[in-house]
Scaffold this active site. Structure first.
Site, PDB file in Angstrom:
ATOM      1  N   ASP A 169       2.310  -9.159   1.832  1.00 30.86           N
ATOM      2  CA  ASP A 169       0.906  -8.657   1.877  1.00 30.86           C
ATOM      3  C   ASP A 169      -0.172  -8.627   0.915  1.00 30.86           C
ATOM      4  O   ASP A 169      -0.801  -7.703   0.817  1.00 30.86           O
ATOM      5  CB  ASP A 169       1.391  -7.231   2.554  1.00 30.86           C
ATOM      6  CG  ASP A 169       0.096  -6.647   3.177  1.00 30.86           C
ATOM      7  OD1 ASP A 169      -0.849  -7.305   3.715  1.00 30.86           O
ATOM      8  OD2 ASP A 169       0.244  -5.126   3.199  1.00 30.86           O
ATOM      9  N   HIS A 180       3.662  -6.393   7.467  1.00 32.92           N
ATOM     10  CA  HIS A 180       3.386  -5.587   8.539  1.00 32.92           C
ATOM     11  C   HIS A 180       2.930  -6.144   9.808  1.00 32.92           C
ATOM     12  O   HIS A 180       2.024  -7.050   9.670  1.00 32.92           O
ATOM     13  CB  HIS A 180       2.601  -4.416   7.819  1.00 32.92           C
ATOM     14  CG  HIS A 180       1.233  -4.780   7.560  1.00 32.92           C
ATOM     15  ND1 HIS A 180       0.254  -4.893   8.404  1.00 32.92           N
ATOM     16  CD2 HIS A 180       0.810  -4.979   6.361  1.00 32.92           C
ATOM     17  CE1 HIS A 180      -1.012  -5.191   7.804  1.00 32.92           C
ATOM     18  NE2 HIS A 180      -0.510  -5.452   6.484  1.00 32.92           N
ATOM     19  N   GLU A 200       1.048  -0.196   9.267  1.00 34.80           N
ATOM     20  CA  GLU A 200       0.622  -0.052   7.885  1.00 34.80           C
ATOM     21  C   GLU A 200      -0.731   0.490   7.515  1.00 34.80           C
ATOM     22  O   GLU A 200      -0.957   1.187   6.632  1.00 34.80           O
ATOM     23  CB  GLU A 200       0.955  -1.356   7.274  1.00 34.80           C
ATOM     24  CG  GLU A 200       1.075  -1.522   5.639  1.00 34.80           C
ATOM     25  CD  GLU A 200      -0.274  -1.795   5.106  1.00 34.80           C
ATOM     26  OE1 GLU A 200      -0.520  -1.719   3.758  1.00 34.80           O
ATOM     27  OE2 GLU A 200      -1.227  -2.217   5.760  1.00 34.80           O
ATOM     28  N   GLU A 201      -1.639  -0.052   8.234  1.00 34.77           N
ATOM     29  CA  GLU A 201      -3.014  -0.043   7.989  1.00 34.77           C
ATOM     30  C   GLU A 201      -3.618   1.331   8.109  1.00 34.77           C
ATOM     31  O   GLU A 201      -4.809   1.961   7.491  1.00 34.77           O
ATOM     32  CB  GLU A 201      -3.933  -0.807   8.872  1.00 34.77           C
ATOM     33  CG  GLU A 201      -3.455  -2.394   8.612  1.00 34.77           C
ATOM     34  CD  GLU A 201      -3.875  -2.846   7.382  1.00 34.77           C
ATOM     35  OE1 GLU A 201      -4.361  -2.127   6.564  1.00 34.77           O
ATOM     36  OE2 GLU A 201      -3.941  -3.989   7.022  1.00 34.77           O
ATOM     37  N   ASP A 250       0.800  -4.841  12.327  1.00 29.83           N
ATOM     38  CA  ASP A 250      -0.527  -4.436  12.675  1.00 29.83           C
ATOM     39  C   ASP A 250      -1.555  -5.067  12.090  1.00 29.83           C
ATOM     40  O   ASP A 250      -1.387  -5.628  10.925  1.00 29.83           O
ATOM     41  CB  ASP A 250      -0.644  -2.766  12.550  1.00 29.83           C
ATOM     42  CG  ASP A 250      -0.502  -2.287  11.131  1.00 29.83           C
ATOM     43  OD1 ASP A 250       0.251  -2.793  10.683  1.00 29.83           O
ATOM     44  OD2 ASP A 250      -1.286  -1.350  10.995  1.00 29.83           O
TER      45      ASP A 250
END
Length: 482
Positions: A168, A75, A144-145, A77
């Protein structure tokens, strides 16, 4: 101390470029444009979907053209957390990194290795012409976060590979094959502030210096939650002397354990010295309670100017709810082989007091979806009883282990061949996008691994440099053999 060499150089070169690009969650436009130009400038098939996810396809190298397509996914971000004294605009400024022994860190902010290092590994592979691999799809998801909305918005068919390697995870030598599902609860207390009664004395108390960390990976590590600690003191003071709450602010992100917070409240003037004495005793007790995990807790209290306060009934119920709401590990996994794994938890993540409302966010996780439903209902009920308006999102699903995973077999075999030891094959209490992918692509064979990170979602985030080379070597060996 000698400076450690940043190897593989091609990965760290890409990581440096990534950390020069602002990429807060939901504001990844500059990163999306960078990835688009990266792929197109190299003549690679590059596509951005309507959600903002990017896919860059690279053909298989000579002799590997007919191999199954492998998806590499990370991801784009990052969690944007900083120390209070650090001046940075995460929407404009680069991340300033430095090397401390074997660790790479950032100057007072999150490092962005979650998951910038995964992106860097993908870009290094795309930029290399001396590797052996079959057809590749390098996927970079957004946001994603703060809700996994990139993965959630991805339509079936965007990815076409048979196997997916998610980059990740945060412990080298561990291969993850399942993850927790999660849901957020937002409780809002509405009110009209009023003047405090006569004869009240205003105090401001703060707590900072906590470790914090990832609300999934670190929830079982006996770390203090600044929001819950301050709520304990408010509840204690309310029960003993009565108080009027003006504001309560702690935490910032749903997926981070709160590291600091500030409360402003009023007590009867003739009780102010009692409250100050109680604060000192309370601080000592909490420091002892967390003497192993929290070495730098900083408790401060001072008098402050009078301010409008919440209505008595509202603030009373708010404080009671924060005292009562479950926080931390709720249950461990029942399966004997996974008894070490957290099954169900809740993180009371943040409270923000505005002029006419106080908004509390809590994050529930579980590897068992019925237990997740139950935990979310428990948190909701506490705030409903306190009179708050409660909203819960749909959340994201758990990723169930595939006992017949060929990709897991390859990942284990190649790891043993490279390092002459067995990797750990595990589940993780954190959420991964693999859960959402498993719904959209039910036949997709997946694993997740990555280099060692510590302190993620906090300014203590750091990357163990030697493990990047190990992950790189392992990944390339998988790509040769898959």
């Amino acid at each position: 101390m000698a400076t450690i060499e940043l190897k593989p150089a091609r990965v760290f070169e890409q990581f440096a470029k990534i950390n020069a690009i602002p990429r807060p969650s939901k504001k990844e436009e500059k990163m999306i444009e960078y990835l688009k130009q990266f792929g197109e400038s190299r003549g690679l098939d590059t596509l951005v979907d309507e959600t903002g996810n990017v896919i860059i396809r690279k053909p298989g190298t000579k002799g590997h053209e007919g191999r199954p397509t492998i998806i590499l996914q990370s991801h784009m971000d990052m969690v944007c957390e900083k120390l209070p004294e650090v001046d940075i605009d995460f929407e404009k400024d680069p991340i300033q990194t430095y090397v401390d022994g074997e660790w790479m860190k950032a100057k007072g902010t999150t490092l962005g290795a979650d998951d910038g290092i995964g992106c860097a590994i993908e870009l290094a592979i795309l930029d290399s012409d001396d590797l052996e691999h079959g057809p590749l799809e390098c996927v970079f998801t957004r946001d994603e976060e703060t809700g996994l909305t990139g993965a959630e918005g991805m339509k079936p068919g965007f990815m076409t590979g048979d196997m997916l390697i998610n980059l990740d995870s945060e412990d080298e030598g561990q291969i993850f094959v399942s993850c927790a599902g999660g849901r957020n609860t937002t409780a809002t207390f509405h009110f009209t502030k009023e003047e405090a009664p006569a004869g009240m004395f205003f105090l401001k108390a703060s707590l900072k210096g906590l470790i914090g960390g990832h609300s999934g990976d670190d929830i079982n590590k006996k770390r203090a939650n600044a929001l819950k600690v301050l709520a304990r003191f408010l509840y204690q003071t309310q029960e003993r002397y009565g108080l009027r709450l003006a504001s309560f602010n702690a935490g910032r992100l749903h997926n981070a354990i709160p590291r600091d917070g500030i409360i402003i409240f009023a007590v009867p003037s003739d009780k102010k010295e009692n409250v100050k004495a109680d604060w000192n005793v309370f601080a000592t007790q909490v420091e002892e309670e967390y003497h192993v995990t929290e070495k730098t807790m900083d408790f401060q209290m001072e008098s402050t100017e009078a301010a409008p306060v919440m209505p008595l009934e509202t603030s009373t119920r708010l404080i009671q709810a924060l005292q009562a709401v479950d926080n931390g590990v709720f249950a461990m996994c029942q399966d004997e082989e996974l008894a070490w794994l957290v099954e169900t938890s809740n993180n009371v993540a943040s409270i923000v007091t505005e002029e006419n409302q106080a908004v509390i966010v809590a994050s529930q996780r579980s590897n068992v979806m019925s237990a997740l439903d139950n935990q979310a209902a428990t948190i909701k009920a506490v705030f409903q009883l306190a009179g708050a308006e409660v909203v819960q999102g749909d959340g994201y699903p758990a990723w169930k282990m595939n006992p017949n995973s060929r990709l897991t077999e390859i990942a284990v075999e190649t790891y043993k061949k490279l390092f002459q030891k067995d990797p750990l094959v595990l589940g993780i209490h954190a959420g991964l996008e693999c859960g959402l992918f498993s719904e959209k692509y039910p036949n997709l064979d997946m694993v997740s691994f990555g280099p060692t990170l510590r302190g993620v979602h906090s300014p203590d985030e750091r990357l163990l440099i030697p493990t990047v080379q190990m992950v790189w070597d392992h990944l390339l060996e998988i790509l040769k053999n898959a």
